[in-house]
Design a protein around this motif. Structure first.
Motif, PDB file in Angstrom:
ATOM      1  N   ALA A 124     -17.721 -57.903 -71.751  1.00 32.07           N
ATOM      2  CA  ALA A 124     -16.383 -58.131 -71.207  1.00 32.07           C
ATOM      3  C   ALA A 124     -15.303 -58.114 -72.275  1.00 32.07           C
ATOM      4  O   ALA A 124     -14.113 -58.101 -71.963  1.00 32.07           O
ATOM      5  CB  ALA A 124     -16.354 -59.464 -70.471  1.00 32.07           C
ATOM      6  N   GLY A 125     -15.687 -58.118 -73.551  1.00 31.78           N
ATOM      7  CA  GLY A 125     -14.704 -58.174 -74.631  1.00 31.78           C
ATOM      8  C   GLY A 125     -14.013 -56.850 -74.873  1.00 31.78           C
ATOM      9  O   GLY A 125     -14.523 -55.773 -74.539  1.00 31.78           O
ATOM     10  N   THR A 126     -12.806 -56.922 -75.466  1.00 30.49           N
ATOM     11  CA  THR A 126     -12.051 -55.716 -75.794  1.00 30.49           C
ATOM     12  C   THR A 126     -12.575 -55.082 -77.072  1.00 30.49           C
ATOM     13  O   THR A 126     -13.235 -55.723 -77.892  1.00 30.49           O
ATOM     14  CB  THR A 126     -10.565 -56.043 -75.967  1.00 30.49           C
ATOM     15  OG1 THR A 126     -10.412 -56.968 -77.052  1.00 30.49           O
ATOM     16  CG2 THR A 126      -9.986 -56.666 -74.703  1.00 30.49           C
ATOM     17  N   GLN A 127     -12.268 -53.815 -77.245  1.00 32.87           N
ATOM     18  CA  GLN A 127     -12.562 -53.091 -78.477  1.00 32.87           C
ATOM     19  C   GLN A 127     -11.268 -52.460 -78.979  1.00 32.87           C
ATOM     20  O   GLN A 127     -10.418 -52.054 -78.181  1.00 32.87           O
ATOM     21  CB  GLN A 127     -13.609 -52.012 -78.248  1.00 32.87           C
ATOM     22  CG  GLN A 127     -14.995 -52.549 -77.883  1.00 32.87           C
ATOM     23  CD  GLN A 127     -15.626 -53.312 -79.032  1.00 32.87           C
ATOM     24  OE1 GLN A 127     -15.523 -52.918 -80.196  1.00 32.87           O
ATOM     25  NE2 GLN A 127     -16.276 -54.428 -78.726  1.00 32.87           N
ATOM     26  N   THR A 128     -11.119 -52.393 -80.300  1.00 37.95           N
ATOM     27  CA  THR A 128      -9.884 -51.854 -80.864  1.00 37.95           C
ATOM     28  C   THR A 128     -10.169 -50.692 -81.804  1.00 37.95           C
ATOM     29  O   THR A 128     -11.272 -50.551 -82.344  1.00 37.95           O
ATOM     30  CB  THR A 128      -9.096 -52.931 -81.633  1.00 37.95           C
ATOM     31  OG1 THR A 128      -9.893 -53.419 -82.716  1.00 37.95           O
ATOM     32  CG2 THR A 128      -8.719 -54.090 -80.719  1.00 37.95           C
ATOM     33  N   ALA A 129      -9.145 -49.870 -81.989  1.00 35.10           N
ATOM     34  CA  ALA A 129      -9.182 -48.760 -82.941  1.00 35.10           C
ATOM     35  C   ALA A 129      -7.803 -48.653 -83.574  1.00 35.10           C
ATOM     36  O   ALA A 129      -6.802 -49.024 -82.960  1.00 35.10           O
ATOM     37  CB  ALA A 129      -9.570 -47.454 -82.245  1.00 35.10           C
ATOM     38  N   THR A 130      -7.757 -48.151 -84.793  1.00 39.28           N
ATOM     39  CA  THR A 130      -6.490 -48.047 -85.509  1.00 39.28           C
ATOM     40  C   THR A 130      -5.939 -46.633 -85.433  1.00 39.28           C
ATOM     41  O   THR A 130      -6.596 -45.668 -85.846  1.00 39.28           O
ATOM     42  CB  THR A 130      -6.660 -48.446 -86.984  1.00 39.28           C
ATOM     43  OG1 THR A 130      -7.104 -49.802 -87.057  1.00 39.28           O
ATOM     44  CG2 THR A 130      -5.341 -48.311 -87.741  1.00 39.28           C
ATOM     45  N   LEU A 131      -4.735 -46.516 -84.877  1.00 33.98           N
ATOM     46  CA  LEU A 131      -4.010 -45.252 -84.863  1.00 33.98           C
ATOM     47  C   LEU A 131      -3.187 -45.154 -86.147  1.00 33.98           C
ATOM     48  O   LEU A 131      -2.462 -46.092 -86.495  1.00 33.98           O
ATOM     49  CB  LEU A 131      -3.082 -45.179 -83.653  1.00 33.98           C
ATOM     50  CG  LEU A 131      -2.081 -44.028 -83.646  1.00 33.98           C
ATOM     51  CD1 LEU A 131      -2.792 -42.704 -83.369  1.00 33.98           C
ATOM     52  CD2 LEU A 131      -0.971 -44.269 -82.618  1.00 33.98           C
ATOM     53  N   THR A 132      -3.272 -44.030 -86.839  1.00 31.48           N
ATOM     54  CA  THR A 132      -2.511 -43.814 -88.068  1.00 31.48           C
ATOM     55  C   THR A 132      -1.543 -42.657 -87.876  1.00 31.48           C
ATOM     56  O   THR A 132      -1.944 -41.569 -87.426  1.00 31.48           O
ATOM     57  CB  THR A 132      -3.439 -43.506 -89.250  1.00 31.48           C
ATOM     58  OG1 THR A 132      -4.367 -44.587 -89.418  1.00 31.48           O
ATOM     59  CG2 THR A 132      -2.649 -43.334 -90.538  1.00 31.48           C
ATOM     60  N   ALA A 133      -0.267 -42.905 -88.189  1.00 33.82           N
ATOM     61  CA  ALA A 133       0.749 -41.853 -88.150  1.00 33.82           C
ATOM     62  C   ALA A 133       1.003 -41.385 -89.579  1.00 33.82           C
ATOM     63  O   ALA A 133       1.319 -42.191 -90.458  1.00 33.82           O
ATOM     64  CB  ALA A 133       2.035 -42.371 -87.523  1.00 33.82           C
ATOM     65  N   ASN A 134       0.856 -40.091 -89.819  1.00 33.53           N
ATOM     66  CA  ASN A 134       0.977 -39.540 -91.166  1.00 33.53           C
ATOM     67  C   ASN A 134       2.258 -38.723 -91.302  1.00 33.53           C
ATOM     68  O   ASN A 134       2.596 -37.920 -90.427  1.00 33.53           O
ATOM     69  CB  ASN A 134      -0.229 -38.644 -91.477  1.00 33.53           C
ATOM     70  CG  ASN A 134      -1.551 -39.373 -91.289  1.00 33.53           C
ATOM     71  OD1 ASN A 134      -1.787 -40.394 -91.917  1.00 33.53           O
ATOM     72  ND2 ASN A 134      -2.411 -38.844 -90.428  1.00 33.53           N
ATOM     73  N   SER A 135       2.966 -38.931 -92.415  1.00 30.74           N
ATOM     74  CA  SER A 135       4.170 -38.150 -92.698  1.00 30.74           C
ATOM     75  C   SER A 135       4.152 -37.739 -94.162  1.00 30.74           C
ATOM     76  O   SER A 135       3.298 -38.185 -94.944  1.00 30.74           O
ATOM     77  CB  SER A 135       5.433 -38.962 -92.393  1.00 30.74           C
ATOM     78  OG  SER A 135       5.540 -40.080 -93.276  1.00 30.74           O
ATOM     79  N   THR A 136       5.089 -36.891 -94.555  1.00 32.97           N
ATOM     80  CA  THR A 136       5.223 -36.444 -95.943  1.00 32.97           C
ATOM     81  C   THR A 136       6.657 -36.714 -96.395  1.00 32.97           C
ATOM     82  O   THR A 136       7.523 -37.017 -95.570  1.00 32.97           O
ATOM     83  CB  THR A 136       4.932 -34.938 -96.077  1.00 32.97           C
ATOM     84  OG1 THR A 136       6.034 -34.191 -95.521  1.00 32.97           O
ATOM     85  CG2 THR A 136       3.649 -34.547 -95.352  1.00 32.97           C
ATOM     86  N   PRO A 137       6.926 -36.601 -97.694  1.00 38.93           N
ATOM     87  CA  PRO A 137       8.302 -36.806 -98.153  1.00 38.93           C
ATOM     88  C   PRO A 137       9.306 -35.835 -97.548  1.00 38.93           C
ATOM     89  O   PRO A 137      10.517 -36.084 -97.600  1.00 38.93           O
ATOM     90  CB  PRO A 137       8.187 -36.610 -99.678  1.00 38.93           C
ATOM     91  CG  PRO A 137       6.777 -36.995 -99.991  1.00 38.93           C
ATOM     92  CD  PRO A 137       5.973 -36.487 -98.826  1.00 38.93           C
ATOM     93  N   THR A 138       8.812 -34.714 -96.962  1.00 35.47           N
ATOM     94  CA  THR A 138       9.721 -33.728 -96.371  1.00 35.47           C
ATOM     95  C   THR A 138       9.713 -33.753 -94.845  1.00 35.47           C
ATOM     96  O   THR A 138      10.317 -32.881 -94.208  1.00 35.47           O
ATOM     97  CB  THR A 138       9.363 -32.316 -96.854  1.00 35.47           C
ATOM     98  OG1 THR A 138       8.014 -31.997 -96.482  1.00 35.47           O
ATOM     99  CG2 THR A 138       9.505 -32.208 -98.364  1.00 35.47           C
ATOM    100  N   THR A 139       9.022 -34.723 -94.245  1.00 36.60           N
ATOM    101  CA  THR A 139       8.993 -34.813 -92.780  1.00 36.60           C
ATOM    102  C   THR A 139      10.400 -35.038 -92.234  1.00 36.60           C
ATOM    103  O   THR A 139      11.140 -35.898 -92.719  1.00 36.60           O
ATOM    104  CB  THR A 139       8.076 -35.956 -92.324  1.00 36.60           C
ATOM    105  OG1 THR A 139       6.726 -35.650 -92.693  1.00 36.60           O
ATOM    106  CG2 THR A 139       8.128 -36.151 -90.810  1.00 36.60           C
TER     107      THR A 139
END
Length: 244
Positions: free
Chosen positions: A106-121
């Motif tokens: 019944a417990g929740t599960q989590t995952a990490t979303l990562t947003a990636n950018s660059t110095p020119t984004t």
């Protein structure tokens, strides 16, 4: 409809009607009740908007939570995609997420979303859509990503830009170098100087020094360092441009 005289099993949403019958008594009024059987499923949510500077790798995540209900168990596949971006974006945001989570109770599960950018984004707002799927069940959640100009620093106003020093003079041979943070920059900036213009006929080129050689930056208040140009009597008197 079917008539039941013993217990029955309800496997799907149904309305059941019942009466009480006893010898010597009239039949009772009909009692009716609807039994709603909800199938096992899950929901997916996120911890909120991501706001980052261009190319910054701190604070660029959001927690994705998968919550089971009605006894759901199994593997939930995860996928992310950038579904909206500024027009003609350069080096647009990309995303990453673990491929799946396993639900065993019944417990929740989590995952990490990562947003990636660059110095020119390209700065602006991006939308990342996370899709969670198991069998015929598909759920989605949306994370907005705001990309702002990267933190940095720049020469502050009011600093020395030109200096005229007499050969061998120890007065009038100092200037002020101001450094100010931009876009929330916080940290220590190391400073150095050198004479970058080679002038013909000049002997004994003057060295320069800075004190201090590093300044802490926090906020938008400029920090200062003193530039000193050292000359000797042999140095030909000219204006010398100093460059940090």
């Amino acid at each position: 409809s079917d008539l039941y005289t013993t217990s029955l099993t309800v496997a799907s949403t149904e309305t059941i009607e019942a009466v009480a019958i006893a010898s010597g008594y009239p039949m009772s009024a009909v009692a009716s009740e609807t039994y709603i059987i909800a199938p096992p499923t899950f929901s997916v949510s996120n911890s909120g908007t991501i706001t980052i500077g261009q190319g910054v790798t701190i604070g660029n995540t959001s927690t994705i939570t998968v919550t089971p209900s009605n006894g759901f168990t199994g593997t939930v596949a995860l996928n992310c995609s950038v579904t909206t971006a500024p027009t003609n974006a350069t080096s647009p945001v990309t995303c990453g997420i673990p491929v799946s989570v396993g639900i065993t109770g019944a417990g929740t599960q989590t995952a990490t979303l990562t947003a990636n950018s660059t110095p020119t984004t390209t700065t602006g707002t991006y939308t990342i859509t996370i899709t969670a799927q198991s069998g015929s069940i598909t759920q989605t959640t949306v994370v907005n990503v705001t990309v702002s100009p990267a933190p940095g620093f720049t020469p502050g106003s009011g600093g020395t830009t030109t200096m005229t020093v007499a050969p061998g003079s120890t007065t009038g041979n100092t200037g002020t170098i101001n450094i100010a943070g931009t876009n929330g920059f916080s940290g220590t900036v190391s400073l150095s100087c050198s004479v970058t213009t080679a002038m013909s006929g000049v002997s004994d080129m003057p060295p320069c020094s800075l004190n201090p050689t590093s300044v802490p930056i926090s906020g938008t208040t400029a920090q200062s360092s003193t530039l000193t140009v050292s000359t000797t009597a042999a140095t030909i008197a000219e204006n010398h441009i100093q460059k940090l």
